[in-house]
Motif scaffolding. Structure first.
Motif, short mmCIF file in Angstrom:
data_model
loop_
_atom_site.label_atom_id
_atom_site.label_comp_id
_atom_site.label_asym_id
_atom_site.label_seq_id
_atom_site.Cartn_x
_atom_site.Cartn_y
_atom_site.Cartn_z
N LEU A 35 35.15 16.57 -12.75
CA LEU A 35 34.02 16.23 -12.65
C LEU A 35 32.89 16.66 -11.69
O LEU A 35 31.88 16.31 -11.70
CB LEU A 35 33.93 14.65 -12.51
N GLN A 36 33.49 17.14 -10.52
CA GLN A 36 32.62 17.61 -9.54
C GLN A 36 31.36 18.61 -9.86
O GLN A 36 30.46 18.72 -9.40
CB GLN A 36 33.24 18.08 -8.36
N SER A 37 31.78 19.55 -11.04
CA SER A 37 30.79 20.59 -11.58
C SER A 37 30.26 20.09 -12.97
O SER A 37 30.20 21.09 -13.70
CB SER A 37 31.70 21.76 -11.63
N ALA A 38 30.08 18.84 -13.00
CA ALA A 38 29.83 18.47 -14.41
C ALA A 38 28.22 18.84 -14.87
O ALA A 38 28.19 19.05 -15.85
CB ALA A 38 29.96 16.75 -14.39
N ALA A 83 11.09 25.88 -21.39
CA ALA A 83 11.87 25.59 -22.65
C ALA A 83 13.13 24.87 -22.35
O ALA A 83 13.63 23.94 -23.22
CB ALA A 83 12.10 26.98 -23.53
N GLN A 84 13.68 25.09 -21.20
CA GLN A 84 14.99 24.59 -20.82
C GLN A 84 14.40 23.00 -20.50
O GLN A 84 15.67 22.13 -20.71
CB GLN A 84 15.77 25.25 -19.64
N GLU A 85 13.44 22.94 -19.81
CA GLU A 85 13.25 21.54 -19.33
C GLU A 85 12.81 20.65 -20.40
O GLU A 85 13.12 19.40 -20.74
CB GLU A 85 11.89 21.61 -18.32
N ASN A 86 12.27 21.53 -21.64
CA ASN A 86 11.77 20.61 -22.58
C ASN A 86 13.06 20.62 -23.85
O ASN A 86 12.91 19.84 -24.91
CB ASN A 86 10.67 21.30 -23.42
N SER A 87 14.26 21.25 -23.83
CA SER A 87 15.27 21.26 -24.81
C SER A 87 15.86 20.06 -25.02
O SER A 87 16.73 19.50 -24.11
CB SER A 87 15.92 22.46 -24.49
N TYR A 88 15.83 19.16 -26.38
CA TYR A 88 16.35 18.02 -26.78
C TYR A 88 18.21 18.59 -26.62
O TYR A 88 18.83 17.99 -26.26
CB TYR A 88 15.94 17.80 -27.89
N LEU A 89 18.70 19.87 -27.10
CA LEU A 89 19.85 20.45 -27.16
C LEU A 89 20.48 20.44 -25.96
O LEU A 89 21.50 20.14 -25.74
CB LEU A 89 19.93 21.63 -27.85
N LEU A 90 19.88 20.88 -24.87
CA LEU A 90 20.37 21.00 -23.50
C LEU A 90 20.67 19.65 -23.00
O LEU A 90 21.37 19.43 -22.20
CB LEU A 90 19.64 21.83 -22.63
N LYS A 91 19.58 18.68 -23.14
CA LYS A 91 19.58 17.50 -22.52
C LYS A 91 21.07 16.65 -23.21
O LYS A 91 21.47 15.89 -22.52
CB LYS A 91 18.50 16.66 -22.93
N THR A 92 20.97 16.89 -24.53
CA THR A 92 22.30 16.08 -25.12
C THR A 92 23.55 16.70 -24.64
O THR A 92 24.47 16.15 -24.35
CB THR A 92 22.05 16.49 -26.87
N ALA A 93 23.62 18.07 -24.30
CA ALA A 93 24.66 18.80 -23.95
C ALA A 93 25.06 18.20 -22.53
O ALA A 93 26.34 17.97 -22.38
CB ALA A 93 24.51 20.26 -24.14
N ASN A 94 24.11 17.83 -21.79
CA ASN A 94 24.55 17.38 -20.49
C ASN A 94 25.00 15.82 -20.49
O ASN A 94 25.85 15.57 -19.75
CB ASN A 94 23.12 17.52 -19.50
N GLN A 95 24.32 15.25 -21.44
CA GLN A 95 24.66 13.85 -21.74
C GLN A 95 25.93 13.75 -22.12
O GLN A 95 26.80 13.01 -21.86
CB GLN A 95 23.68 13.17 -22.66
N ASN A 96 26.37 14.91 -23.00
CA ASN A 96 28.03 14.71 -23.71
C ASN A 96 28.89 15.00 -22.75
O ASN A 96 29.86 14.54 -22.54
CB ASN A 96 27.92 15.70 -24.52
N VAL A 97 28.55 15.79 -21.54
CA VAL A 97 29.40 16.13 -20.56
C VAL A 97 29.58 14.76 -19.77
O VAL A 97 30.62 14.40 -19.25
CB VAL A 97 28.95 17.21 -19.46
N GLU A 98 28.56 14.10 -19.59
CA GLU A 98 28.78 12.77 -18.92
C GLU A 98 29.53 11.69 -19.47
O GLU A 98 30.35 11.02 -18.99
CB GLU A 98 27.49 12.14 -18.62
N ARG A 99 29.55 11.66 -20.99
CA ARG A 99 30.07 10.84 -21.77
C ARG A 99 31.63 11.18 -21.73
O ARG A 99 32.24 10.41 -21.61
CB ARG A 99 29.72 10.99 -23.23
N SER A 119 33.22 12.76 -19.30
CA SER A 119 33.84 12.45 -18.08
C SER A 119 34.17 11.22 -17.86
O SER A 119 35.13 10.89 -17.43
CB SER A 119 32.59 13.00 -17.07
N ILE A 120 33.55 10.24 -18.55
CA ILE A 120 33.86 8.81 -18.44
C ILE A 120 35.10 8.44 -19.12
O ILE A 120 36.07 7.75 -18.61
CB ILE A 120 32.59 7.78 -19.07
N ILE A 121 35.15 9.32 -20.33
CA ILE A 121 36.24 9.11 -21.25
C ILE A 121 37.60 9.73 -20.41
O ILE A 121 38.54 9.10 -20.42
CB ILE A 121 35.95 9.67 -22.53
N LEU A 122 37.30 10.83 -19.67
CA LEU A 122 38.44 11.43 -18.92
C LEU A 122 38.80 10.56 -17.97
O LEU A 122 40.34 10.48 -17.71
CB LEU A 122 37.92 12.86 -18.43
N LEU A 123 38.18 10.15 -17.13
CA LEU A 123 38.40 8.99 -16.11
C LEU A 123 39.30 7.84 -16.60
O LEU A 123 40.11 7.43 -15.88
CB LEU A 123 37.18 8.88 -15.28
#
Length: 382
Positions: A22-25, A54-70, A72-76
């Motif tokens: 999770l340190q590099s999430a 484009a990266q700052e505005n990307s819904y897909l990239l924001k969703t991908a980052n949120q998925n990592v957070e989600r 990570s919670i499941i993993l812990l």
């Protein structure tokens, strides 16, 4: 219970690994670029700045980052569940452990293994999404360049046809040409006007698509300063490159390799006694492996085709350069003739347009080259 000590160690290790993973999430995006306000209403825009927006505005990239957070919670949570299951078994002692305890530990370990796998999958998706977004921005940026060039060509053509129409009208008034010849000149000017209107609409649409991708206001006019230039392809051992891109761990094959891994994991945890069900699990593994092999073959063919295209661009560029040099020589000759009064100025204008059109074709070829080279090293974008 036999094996409980090893499961306890596995639980402790799982917790440590989960925390380490999770340190590099979060993915950080660093893109060089700049934007400078010009003296006109246009904004000078680099490809790097366009990509950053484009990266700052990307819904897909924001969703991908949120998925990592989600994930990570499941993993812990799964790591904690495995730790609790083995702790209960250790507290009760081997003499009091039964089949239910073993099944609980088994289920907890399976849950942790699946959580770790899905978390790794979520993390690996982020650089792939970023590559996809960078390529998408590159194409939008290049399409805007091509559309702007087409609009400029249409303007030059309209200017030329207007001059030709004026000459035709003047000659027709003196009876020097027929009515049909005059009408052809008029029709040519009308066609050029229509083509200019179409190219202006296409350019506006391309700029609008780029603005939307960057999350910027529609109607903004950009001066796209990163115009690609053609360069000789770098030497590449295509067979070695294909081998690297189709080897285990390649991002281009991650989805298929993960499917094989999941199928094998599912089969290993399955303890059904039905022969038919066991056979089905084995068939799932075999099907996943076949899909992986098929994808490798397709990927190899795509890489070869892309490499061949890049090699063909070199011969096309050399031919363009020869034609461009001939056009420039013809322009120089026509300018000298015009200065001496041997030919009308409209012939010089015609030759100027020929040179500019060939220069724009060279830019289009450079764009094709840059995009092909980008996908050659990132075949998951093909």
């Amino acid at each position: 219970m036999k094996g409980s000590g090893r499961l306890a160690l596995a639980a402790a290790a799982a917790t440590f690994i989960a925390l380490t993973m999770l340190q590099s999430a979060h993915a950080e995006t660093v893109v060089k670029g700049y934007i400078v306000e010009s003296s006109t209403s246009e904004l000078k825009l680099t490809l790097g700045q366009a990509t950053k927006w484009a990266q700052e505005n990307s819904y897909l990239l924001k969703t991908a980052n949120q998925n990592v957070e989600r994930k990570s919670i499941i993993l812990l949570s799964a790591a904690d569940g495995l730790k609790q299951a083995t702790r209960r078994d250790s507290d009760e002692g081997d003499d009091h452990s039964g089949p239910d305890d073993a099944e609980a530990e088994r289920a907890a370990l399976k849950q942790y293994t699946e959580a770790a796998s899905t978390y790794e999958d979520a993390k690996k998706q982020i650089p792939l999404v970023m590559d996809q977004l960078e390529f998408q921005t590159m194409k939008a940026y290049h399409e805007a360049i091509i559309a702007a060039n087409n609009m400029t060509s249409s303007k030059e053509l309209l200017e030329l046809t207007r001059q030709e129409e004026n000459i035709a009208l003047a000659k027709a008034a003196r009876g020097k040409i027929s009515w049909n010849v005059k009408e052809k000149a008029v029709q040519a000017r009308m066609d050029a006007e229509r083509k200019l209107a179409e190219s202006e609409a296409a350019s506006k649409k391309a700029e609008g698509s780029l603005s939307k991708l960057m999350g910027k206001m529609q109607g903004t006019v950009y001066d796209l300063v990163d115009i690609p230039t053609y360069s000789k392809p770098k030497a590449l051992d295509i067979e070695l490159h294909i081998q690297e891109m189709t080897s285990s761990g390649s991002p281009a094959l991650y989805k298929q390799e993960n499917a094989v891994k999941q199928a094998m994991t599912e089969a290993s945890y399955y303890d059904g006694k039905s022969i038919s069900e066991n056979q089905l699990k084995a068939l799932d593994v075999e099907a996943a492996k076949m899909e992986l092999t098929h994808t490798k073959d397709q990927l190899a063919e795509s890489l070869k085709a892309t490499y061949l295209s890049i090699q063909q661009y070199q011969s096309q560029y050399e031919e363009l350069q020869r034609n461009l040099q001939n056009a420039r020589d013809e322009l120089t000759l026509s300018e000298n003739k015009w200065k001496r009064g041997f030919i009308p100025g409209i012939e010089v204008k015609t030759n100027e347009i020929k040179v500019k059109q060939l220069e724009r074709k060279t830019t289009e070829l450079a764009i094709q080259q840059k995009q092909a080279e980008y996908t050659l090293v990132r075949p998951w974008l093909m």
